[in-house]
Design a protein around this motif. Structure first.
Motif, PDB file in Angstrom:
ATOM      1  N   LEU A  40       0.842  -1.046   0.053  1.00  0.00           N
ATOM      2  CA  LEU A  40       0.066  -0.131   0.120  1.00  0.00           C
ATOM      3  C   LEU A  40       0.768   1.221  -0.072  1.00  0.00           C
ATOM      4  O   LEU A  40       0.564   2.212  -0.761  1.00  0.00           O
ATOM      5  CB  LEU A  40      -0.904   0.064   0.983  1.00  0.00           C
ATOM      6  CG  LEU A  40      -1.947  -0.978   1.176  1.00  0.00           C
ATOM      7  CD1 LEU A  40      -2.703  -0.976   2.494  1.00  0.00           C
ATOM      8  CD2 LEU A  40      -3.129  -0.370   0.095  1.00  0.00           C
ATOM      9  N   ALA A  41       2.101   1.191   0.843  1.00  0.00           N
ATOM     10  CA  ALA A  41       2.994   2.447   0.796  1.00  0.00           C
ATOM     11  C   ALA A  41       3.600   2.648  -0.392  1.00  0.00           C
ATOM     12  O   ALA A  41       3.530   3.875  -0.984  1.00  0.00           O
ATOM     13  CB  ALA A  41       3.986   2.180   1.770  1.00  0.00           C
ATOM     14  N   MET A  42       3.816   1.674  -1.207  1.00  0.00           N
ATOM     15  CA  MET A  42       4.477   1.912  -2.401  1.00  0.00           C
ATOM     16  C   MET A  42       3.572   2.197  -3.542  1.00  0.00           C
ATOM     17  O   MET A  42       3.748   3.090  -4.281  1.00  0.00           O
ATOM     18  CB  MET A  42       5.084   0.286  -2.953  1.00  0.00           C
ATOM     19  CG  MET A  42       6.533   0.157  -2.293  1.00  0.00           C
ATOM     20  SD  MET A  42       7.081  -1.420  -2.726  1.00  0.00           S
ATOM     21  CE  MET A  42       7.820  -1.120  -4.344  1.00  0.00           C
ATOM     22  N   ASP A  43       2.123   1.561  -3.554  1.00  0.00           N
ATOM     23  CA  ASP A  43       1.233   2.268  -4.422  1.00  0.00           C
ATOM     24  C   ASP A  43       1.119   3.608  -4.289  1.00  0.00           C
ATOM     25  O   ASP A  43       0.645   4.261  -5.442  1.00  0.00           O
ATOM     26  CB  ASP A  43      -0.126   1.323  -4.091  1.00  0.00           C
ATOM     27  CG  ASP A  43       0.234  -0.217  -4.708  1.00  0.00           C
ATOM     28  OD1 ASP A  43       1.174  -0.456  -5.522  1.00  0.00           O
ATOM     29  OD2 ASP A  43      -0.791  -0.997  -4.298  1.00  0.00           O
ATOM     30  N   ASN A  47       5.368   7.090   2.987  1.00  0.00           N
ATOM     31  CA  ASN A  47       6.197   6.467   3.976  1.00  0.00           C
ATOM     32  C   ASN A  47       5.199   5.455   4.803  1.00  0.00           C
ATOM     33  O   ASN A  47       4.310   5.251   5.299  1.00  0.00           O
ATOM     34  CB  ASN A  47       6.251   7.525   5.019  1.00  0.00           C
ATOM     35  CG  ASN A  47       7.058   7.033   6.460  1.00  0.00           C
ATOM     36  OD1 ASN A  47       6.811   6.352   6.929  1.00  0.00           O
ATOM     37  ND2 ASN A  47       8.383   7.409   5.846  1.00  0.00           N
ATOM     38  N   PRO A  48       5.982   4.134   4.649  1.00  0.00           N
ATOM     39  CA  PRO A  48       5.430   3.054   5.402  1.00  0.00           C
ATOM     40  C   PRO A  48       5.035   3.378   6.674  1.00  0.00           C
ATOM     41  O   PRO A  48       3.895   2.489   7.233  1.00  0.00           O
ATOM     42  CB  PRO A  48       6.488   1.905   5.307  1.00  0.00           C
ATOM     43  CG  PRO A  48       7.353   2.342   4.522  1.00  0.00           C
ATOM     44  CD  PRO A  48       7.409   3.891   4.362  1.00  0.00           C
ATOM     45  N   ASN A  49       5.728   3.992   7.764  1.00  0.00           N
ATOM     46  CA  ASN A  49       5.025   4.098   8.911  1.00  0.00           C
ATOM     47  C   ASN A  49       3.893   5.120   9.197  1.00  0.00           C
ATOM     48  O   ASN A  49       2.981   4.658   9.899  1.00  0.00           O
ATOM     49  CB  ASN A  49       6.193   4.813   9.794  1.00  0.00           C
ATOM     50  CG  ASN A  49       7.263   4.060  10.108  1.00  0.00           C
ATOM     51  OD1 ASN A  49       7.225   2.859  10.467  1.00  0.00           O
ATOM     52  ND2 ASN A  49       8.550   4.663  10.000  1.00  0.00           N
TER      53      ASN A  49
ATOM     54  N   LEU B 201      11.297   6.949  -5.754  1.00  0.00           N
ATOM     55  CA  LEU B 201      10.538   6.987  -4.507  1.00  0.00           C
ATOM     56  C   LEU B 201       9.959   5.548  -3.801  1.00  0.00           C
ATOM     57  O   LEU B 201      10.181   5.209  -3.032  1.00  0.00           O
ATOM     58  CB  LEU B 201       9.600   8.083  -4.404  1.00  0.00           C
ATOM     59  CG  LEU B 201       9.862   9.285  -4.279  1.00  0.00           C
ATOM     60  CD1 LEU B 201       8.654  10.296  -4.208  1.00  0.00           C
ATOM     61  CD2 LEU B 201      10.731   9.438  -2.787  1.00  0.00           C
ATOM     62  N   LYS B 202       9.432   4.986  -5.102  1.00  0.00           N
ATOM     63  CA  LYS B 202       8.695   3.697  -4.734  1.00  0.00           C
ATOM     64  C   LYS B 202       9.733   2.769  -4.198  1.00  0.00           C
ATOM     65  O   LYS B 202       9.631   1.998  -3.435  1.00  0.00           O
ATOM     66  CB  LYS B 202       7.928   3.013  -5.806  1.00  0.00           C
ATOM     67  CG  LYS B 202       6.511   3.922  -5.955  1.00  0.00           C
ATOM     68  CD  LYS B 202       5.848   3.268  -7.231  1.00  0.00           C
ATOM     69  CE  LYS B 202       4.569   4.082  -7.877  1.00  0.00           C
ATOM     70  NZ  LYS B 202       3.532   4.447  -6.913  1.00  0.00           N
TER      71      LYS B 202
END
Lengths: 125, 267
Positions: A40-43, A47-49, B201-202
């Protein structure tokens, strides 16, 4: 994914609204597995946090259920989904109404427009 | 009537209880590690006498964080990264990496993307990959090859023949294909087109791991700000003007980091 962070609102707030809408509109159907945080963070290029924090919010609301081994699932509680959907819909309508008022649209014009165009635009979609 | 009041009361207590039980903190599992990845203490560096670039500079990067080091041109961002990577030697102060004082051994922990390329132009991209693989045991060749393919870069091309942006992409691929503790990226987005910026960025986000950290310097704040945990605004003379959580500052100030930067450093 056609979603962009806009304006000056906190990113977590914008993400929360986006994912809540996705759940309520059935992009992620009830009972389905929710994608992992990293994906989800990449999509969304965030930031993952931040994404983790948003998951926490959706969990505390009951929209997402977390199992320790199998990840997250969308709730199957139809009553809750319906209630949340109503809330989101109403707040959207309120905003739309406020903007319409600001543009000087009166009640009659508004009702006429809805009566004339509501079905038509639905077909166009 | 009594009944309804009672119902209200019970309802309310039920709600209160629900509120009082603290929700499981999803971040707590991620943030167990306590020693910061990078800790700079009273760091000093000057290139010319009486013209310090960094003076008593303190800076900490925690594990599991993506930190944006933001500041005007010439404020010492690149100098800081070069000090940490060991290219420059500080005049004073300490640099701690994972709790250990910086030494040659620390180089294995750091994956550094400098602001200018250091490869000879005659080298082929493929030989640069094997060079990195020889140098760093944590280099992931498959990952690097996949990333080159994603970006449409021919591994047989000589470095010299590539455009500025493509050169930057190749170096970024090299740096991000390592499994390091600390990634330091000096202007990773500068000469790169917007589509590749998204990809980069990804990549940075996908590479995220709770026990490593990323430091990015850039002027393209609006492009990176959603990817950041923390930020630090650095001013001339190596002072930190403002630092903290990127999203908290958006919440508190009601404006984006980009807007805030333009205000703080208005010319």
């Amino acid at each position: 994914m056609a979603w962009k962070i806009s304006g000056d609102l906190p990113i977590s707030q914008q993400l929360y609204a986006k994912l809540q809408t996705d759940i309520l509109s059935g992009v992620y159907p009830p009972g389905s597995q929710f994608p992992p945080v990293r994906k989800l963070a990449m999509d969304h290029s965030v930031n993952p946090n931040t994404m983790q924090k948003v998951m926490g919010l959706l969990e505390s609301e009951g929209l997402l259920l977390c199992s320790s081994t199998a990840g997250r699932f969308v709730t199957e509680d139809q009553a809750l989904l319906l209630k949340k959907k109503k809330q989101v819909q109403e707040s959207f309508l309120k905003e739309a109404l406020a903007e319409a008022r600001a543009l000087g649209i009166d009640k009659e014009q508004m009702t006429d427009f809805v009566l004339n165009h509501f079905d038509e635009s639905e077909e166009n979609l | 009537m009594n009944g309804s009041v009672n119902e209200c009361l019970t309802d309310r207590t039920a709600e209160n209880q629900a509120v009082e039980t603290p929700p499981a903190d999803p971040l707590s599992e991620v943030m167990i590690e306590s020693t910061p990845i990078l800790c700079c203490k009273d760091l000093c560096k000057s290139y010319k006498k009486n013209k310090p670039v960094l003076k008593d500079f303190n800076f900490t990067v925690e594990a599991g964080k993506i930190t944006g080091l933001l500041g005007p041109n010439g404020c010492g961002k690149s100098t800081l990264l070069k000090l940490v990577s060991g290219i420059l030697v500080p005049d004073g102060g300490d640099i701690l990496l994972c709790g250990q004082k910086r030494s040659e051994k620390s180089n294995a922990l750091i994956s550094f993307l400098p602001d200018s390329p250091y490869f000879s132009g005659g080298q082929r991209v493929s030989s640069m990959l094997s060079y990195f693989a020889d140098f760093y045991p944590d280099f992931d060749m498959t990952l690097a090859k996949n990333m080159l393919a994603d970006l449409g870069i021919d591994p047989k091309a000589r470095f010299r023949t590539l455009s500025k942006g493509t050169k930057e992409k190749v170096q970024l691929v090299l740096v991000m294909s390592r499994r390091a503790k600390l990634y330091m990226l000096d202007e990773p987005l500068g000469g790169v087109d917007p589509a590749a910026r998204d990809y980069i960025l990804k990549t940075i986000i996908g590479n995220y791991s709770p026990d490593s950290a990323v430091v990015i310097t850039t002027h393209l704040i609006s492009d990176v700000e959603a990817a950041l945990d923390d930020f630090a605004f650095m001013n001339y003379g190596g002072q930190i003007l403002l630092s903290g959580s990127a999203d908290e500052v958006r919440e508190r100030e009601g404006k984006s980091l980009d807007t805030l930067f333009r205000e703080v450093f208005a010319c």
